[in-house]
Design a protein around this motif. Structure first.
Motif, PDB file in Angstrom:
ATOM      1  N   GLU A   1      43.680  34.711  22.687  1.00  0.00           N
ATOM      2  CA  GLU A   1      44.260  33.644  23.491  1.00  0.00           C
ATOM      3  C   GLU A   1      44.157  33.984  24.980  1.00  0.00           C
ATOM      4  OE1 GLU A   1      48.569  31.397  24.231  1.00  0.00           O
ATOM      5  OE2 GLU A   1      48.322  32.793  22.549  1.00  0.00           O
ATOM      6  N   ILE A   2      44.390  35.255  25.301  1.00  0.00           N
ATOM      7  CA  ILE A   2      44.262  35.675  26.691  1.00  0.00           C
ATOM      8  C   ILE A   2      42.812  35.555  27.160  1.00  0.00           C
ATOM      9  CG2 ILE A   2      44.429  37.646  28.269  1.00  0.00           C
ATOM     10  CD1 ILE A   2      46.815  38.610  26.655  1.00  0.00           C
ATOM     11  N   ARG A   3      41.876  35.949  26.305  1.00  0.00           N
ATOM     12  CA  ARG A   3      40.452  35.833  26.675  1.00  0.00           C
ATOM     13  C   ARG A   3      40.088  34.379  26.959  1.00  0.00           C
ATOM     14  NH1 ARG A   3      40.167  39.703  22.432  1.00  0.00           N
ATOM     15  NH2 ARG A   3      39.589  41.784  23.230  1.00  0.00           N
ATOM     16  N   ARG A   4      40.558  33.486  26.109  1.00  0.00           N
ATOM     17  CA  ARG A   4      40.278  32.061  26.349  1.00  0.00           C
ATOM     18  C   ARG A   4      40.935  31.590  27.631  1.00  0.00           C
ATOM     19  NH1 ARG A   4      41.167  31.923  20.700  1.00  0.00           N
ATOM     20  NH2 ARG A   4      43.324  31.270  21.013  1.00  0.00           N
ATOM     21  N   GLY A   5      42.155  32.076  27.892  1.00  0.00           N
ATOM     22  CA  GLY A   5      42.831  31.712  29.132  1.00  0.00           C
ATOM     23  C   GLY A   5      42.098  32.215  30.363  1.00  0.00           C
ATOM     24  N   VAL A   6      41.574  33.441  30.280  1.00  0.00           N
ATOM     25  CA  VAL A   6      40.809  34.005  31.398  1.00  0.00           C
ATOM     26  C   VAL A   6      39.544  33.187  31.650  1.00  0.00           C
ATOM     27  CG1 VAL A   6      39.403  35.982  32.105  1.00  0.00           C
ATOM     28  CG2 VAL A   6      41.712  36.347  31.216  1.00  0.00           C
ATOM     29  N   GLU A   7      38.857  32.793  30.573  1.00  0.00           N
ATOM     30  CA  GLU A   7      37.646  31.977  30.736  1.00  0.00           C
ATOM     31  C   GLU A   7      37.978  30.618  31.356  1.00  0.00           C
ATOM     32  OE1 GLU A   7      34.443  32.846  30.383  1.00  0.00           O
ATOM     33  OE2 GLU A   7      35.314  34.854  30.113  1.00  0.00           O
ATOM     34  N   ALA A   8      39.076  30.008  30.904  1.00  0.00           N
ATOM     35  CA  ALA A   8      39.482  28.717  31.475  1.00  0.00           C
ATOM     36  C   ALA A   8      39.838  28.868  32.948  1.00  0.00           C
ATOM     37  CB  ALA A   8      40.676  28.161  30.692  1.00  0.00           C
ATOM     38  N   LEU A   9      40.524  29.950  33.278  1.00  0.00           N
ATOM     39  CA  LEU A   9      40.881  30.205  34.671  1.00  0.00           C
ATOM     40  C   LEU A   9      39.635  30.435  35.512  1.00  0.00           C
ATOM     41  CD1 LEU A   9      42.939  30.728  36.898  1.00  0.00           C
ATOM     42  CD2 LEU A   9      43.229  33.062  36.024  1.00  0.00           C
ATOM     43  N   LYS A  10      38.663  31.158  34.972  1.00  0.00           N
ATOM     44  CA  LYS A  10      37.406  31.396  35.696  1.00  0.00           C
ATOM     45  C   LYS A  10      36.679  30.077  35.972  1.00  0.00           C
ATOM     46  CE  LYS A  10      34.831  34.780  34.086  1.00  0.00           C
ATOM     47  NZ  LYS A  10      34.215  35.695  33.089  1.00  0.00           N
ATOM     48  N   THR A  11      36.733  29.162  35.026  1.00  0.00           N
ATOM     49  CA  THR A  11      36.103  27.854  35.239  1.00  0.00           C
ATOM     50  C   THR A  11      36.788  27.108  36.374  1.00  0.00           C
ATOM     51  OG1 THR A  11      35.440  27.696  32.918  1.00  0.00           O
ATOM     52  CG2 THR A  11      35.540  25.640  34.163  1.00  0.00           C
ATOM     53  N   PHE A  12      38.130  27.134  36.393  1.00  0.00           N
ATOM     54  CA  PHE A  12      38.847  26.449  37.467  1.00  0.00           C
ATOM     55  C   PHE A  12      38.584  27.130  38.811  1.00  0.00           C
ATOM     56  CE2 PHE A  12      42.647  25.563  40.065  1.00  0.00           C
ATOM     57  CZ  PHE A  12      42.524  24.182  40.135  1.00  0.00           C
ATOM     58  N   ILE A  13      38.507  28.448  38.816  1.00  0.00           N
ATOM     59  CA  ILE A  13      38.198  29.167  40.049  1.00  0.00           C
ATOM     60  C   ILE A  13      36.821  28.761  40.569  1.00  0.00           C
ATOM     61  CG2 ILE A  13      37.619  31.455  40.965  1.00  0.00           C
ATOM     62  CD1 ILE A  13      39.931  32.580  39.311  1.00  0.00           C
ATOM     63  N   ALA A  14      35.852  28.633  39.652  1.00  0.00           N
ATOM     64  CA  ALA A  14      34.514  28.194  40.059  1.00  0.00           C
ATOM     65  C   ALA A  14      34.563  26.798  40.663  1.00  0.00           C
ATOM     66  CB  ALA A  14      33.569  28.226  38.861  1.00  0.00           C
ATOM     67  N   PHE A  15      35.393  25.927  40.105  1.00  0.00           N
ATOM     68  CA  PHE A  15      35.574  24.582  40.653  1.00  0.00           C
ATOM     69  C   PHE A  15      36.167  24.650  42.065  1.00  0.00           C
ATOM     70  CE2 PHE A  15      38.762  21.235  41.372  1.00  0.00           C
ATOM     71  CZ  PHE A  15      37.940  20.115  41.414  1.00  0.00           C
ATOM     72  N   CYS A  16      37.197  25.453  42.241  1.00  0.00           N
ATOM     73  CA  CYS A  16      37.853  25.564  43.553  1.00  0.00           C
ATOM     74  C   CYS A  16      36.929  26.182  44.600  1.00  0.00           C
ATOM     75  CB  CYS A  16      39.122  26.406  43.446  1.00  0.00           C
ATOM     76  SG  CYS A  16      40.388  25.698  42.390  1.00  0.00           S
ATOM     77  N   GLN A  17      36.091  27.079  44.145  1.00  0.00           N
ATOM     78  CA  GLN A  17      35.172  27.773  45.041  1.00  0.00           C
ATOM     79  C   GLN A  17      34.186  26.792  45.688  1.00  0.00           C
ATOM     80  OE1 GLN A  17      33.092  30.986  43.097  1.00  0.00           O
ATOM     81  NE2 GLN A  17      31.225  30.498  44.226  1.00  0.00           N
ATOM     82  N   ASP A  18      33.685  25.851  44.907  1.00  0.00           N
ATOM     83  CA  ASP A  18      32.710  24.886  45.412  1.00  0.00           C
ATOM     84  C   ASP A  18      32.834  23.600  44.601  1.00  0.00           C
ATOM     85  OD1 ASP A  18      30.583  23.504  46.488  1.00  0.00           O
ATOM     86  OD2 ASP A  18      29.027  24.744  45.547  1.00  0.00           O
ATOM     87  N   PRO A  19      33.826  22.761  44.909  1.00  0.00           N
ATOM     88  CA  PRO A  19      34.071  21.580  44.072  1.00  0.00           C
ATOM     89  C   PRO A  19      32.899  20.611  44.036  1.00  0.00           C
ATOM     90  CG  PRO A  19      35.354  21.502  46.101  1.00  0.00           C
ATOM     91  CD  PRO A  19      34.785  22.869  46.018  1.00  0.00           C
ATOM     92  N   ILE A  20      32.227  20.434  45.164  1.00  0.00           N
ATOM     93  CA  ILE A  20      31.107  19.498  45.193  1.00  0.00           C
ATOM     94  C   ILE A  20      29.940  20.050  44.375  1.00  0.00           C
ATOM     95  CG2 ILE A  20      29.570  18.171  46.665  1.00  0.00           C
ATOM     96  CD1 ILE A  20      32.594  17.534  46.932  1.00  0.00           C
TER      97      ILE A  20
END
Length: 419
Positions: A335-354
């Protein structure tokens, strides 16, 4: 019927001073992220997968938001120059330019000039334009203070976490390590060995930065309302559009900052929960092996148990215990691994949303972020969370936010009626 030109120089000059004050608040927010949002060497275990994304986010966020105070500084200059130009009917007088001076500020007077000349240090001297107030410049309400004190760095108190499970557990583990050279607790905790308090600190940094930009956005709207009755025409309409886009973009930073704060805190809480569960299971297993449940007899019993069964056999029994622990916590760690992957996806979005959304329909972007937003939805109040998710996924907000200063135009353009 178009909007007839109206321009009160005193109010426009006052607006320029007000926007300049917001420039100072924006620099405080930028500097908070710049100095306190990077990772540390304490990203270990499952946390190590977040180190790269966190550092990349840090650099990308600073690059993006440092354009805000620069744009506000230039907007302040252009507003005050326009105010001077409005004081005369001579389109070619260029009074705004005549009342502008270049100023310098040494941001680090301790850097020797020879270091700058030799290229070993960046030039700390910053040049900027300063425009005189027009006579009778209006004073606007003071902008609100932004709270940008850096969150304190903290470390996980592993002794307290372990002793919270059983007072004898640390002593039992230490005795086994002394006799076998191997710590059951350290081995069991390896997947969650990072300092999850760092995730909370970095999240709080983004949360504070986002709140600061929300405040600046609100104050920018206040300044626009103050000047609205005193300025009409094409240049005034252009400023309205500029302010609207800037405010919406800054509110996007506010929502994204809060979501990062929540997401990083949730990851930290999951790691802490897993650590506590692992320690509980190790305690139960060691209690069965050593037959102890209080600190009085732990050292004596461990010192007898290891020689009795032999060091190799003791290690093998502990390894069996760890296998049981890992099997029991597999669901939690997954569950933590899945949470980390989901967080990484959101971080990638925040890094360059466009860039993240390029070539994707709006629904696809939301679908990719859904594991992250669903995880927050389980522990958050829906109203504020829904607002922040809705704001963050409106990609025209960061896409339309101005990177350059507002330009009212010069000469006859400055005096055109509005549409």
């Amino acid at each position: 019927m178009g909007e007839t030109l109206k321009a009160d120089p005193e109010w426009i000059s006052g607006l320029g001073n007000y926007v300049l004050a917001l420039n100072g608040s924006a620099w405080k927010a930028v500097n908070l992220v710049g100095a306190h949002a990077q990772s540390t060497g304490e990203f270990k275990g499952l946390m190590s997968g977040l180190k790269g994304p966190v550092d990349t986010l840090h650099g990308a966020t600073r690059t993006r938001i440092e354009k805000v105070p620069i744009a506000l500084q230039g907007t302040s200059v252009n507003l005050k120059q326009a105010a001077w130009d409005y004081t005369t009917v001579d389109h070619d007088a260029a009074l705004g330019i005549k009342h502008t001076r270049m100023q310098t500020y040494n941001s680090n007077p301790f850097i020797p000039p020879i270091e700058v000349l030799s290229g070993r240090a960046p030039n700390p001297v910053i040049s900027y334009e300063e425009v005189d107030d027009v006579p009778g410049t209006r004073a606007y309400p003071s902008p609100r203070e932004v709270e940008v004190a850096p969150p304190p760095a903290q470390s996980v108190d592993w002794r307290a976490v372990i002793d919270g499970a059983a007072g004898w557990l640390s002593d039992a583990d230490g005795a086994i390590e002394d006799l076998t050279g191997w710590s059951p607790i350290k081995a069991a905790l390896d997947p969650v060995a990072g300092n999850w308090m760092e995730l909370k600190r970095i999240g709080q940094t983004y949360g504070k930065t986002g709140s600061a930009f929300d405040i600046i956005a609100g104050d920018l709207s206040t300044g626009h309302r103050e000047v609205d009755d005193h300025w009409n025409g094409r240049a005034a309409q252009a400023y309205t559009g500029y302010t609207t886009d800037m405010v919406r973009g800054l509110n996007w930073e506010g929502s994204v900052g809060r979501l990062l704060d929540r997401g990083l805190a949730l990851a930290a809480d999951q790691l802490q929960k897993a650590a506590q569960e692992i320690i509980r299971l190790v305690k139960e297993g060691l209690g069965r092996l050593v037959k102890v449940d209080n600190v009085t007899d732990v050292l004596k019993l461990v010192s007898k148990w290891v020689p009795y069964v032999g060091t190799a056999a003791a290690i093998e029994q502990v390894r069996g215990l760890l296998t049981d622990v890992w099997n029991a916590t597999k669901v939690l760690l997954d569950e933590i691994r899945r949470g980390v992957e989901a967080l990484k996806t959101f971080i990638a979005f925040c890094q360059d949303p466009i860039g993240f959304a390029t070539g994707k329909a709006e629904g696809k972007v939301k679908e990719e972020l859904k594991p992250f937003t669903d995880a927050l939805d389980k522990v958050e109040g829906r109203v504020q969370l829904g607002y922040d998710i809705g704001t963050a996924t409106q990609l025209d907000r960061p896409g339309r936010r101005p990177s350059d200063a507002y330009d009212p135009g010069q000469g006859a353009v400055l005096r055109e009626d509005g549409q």
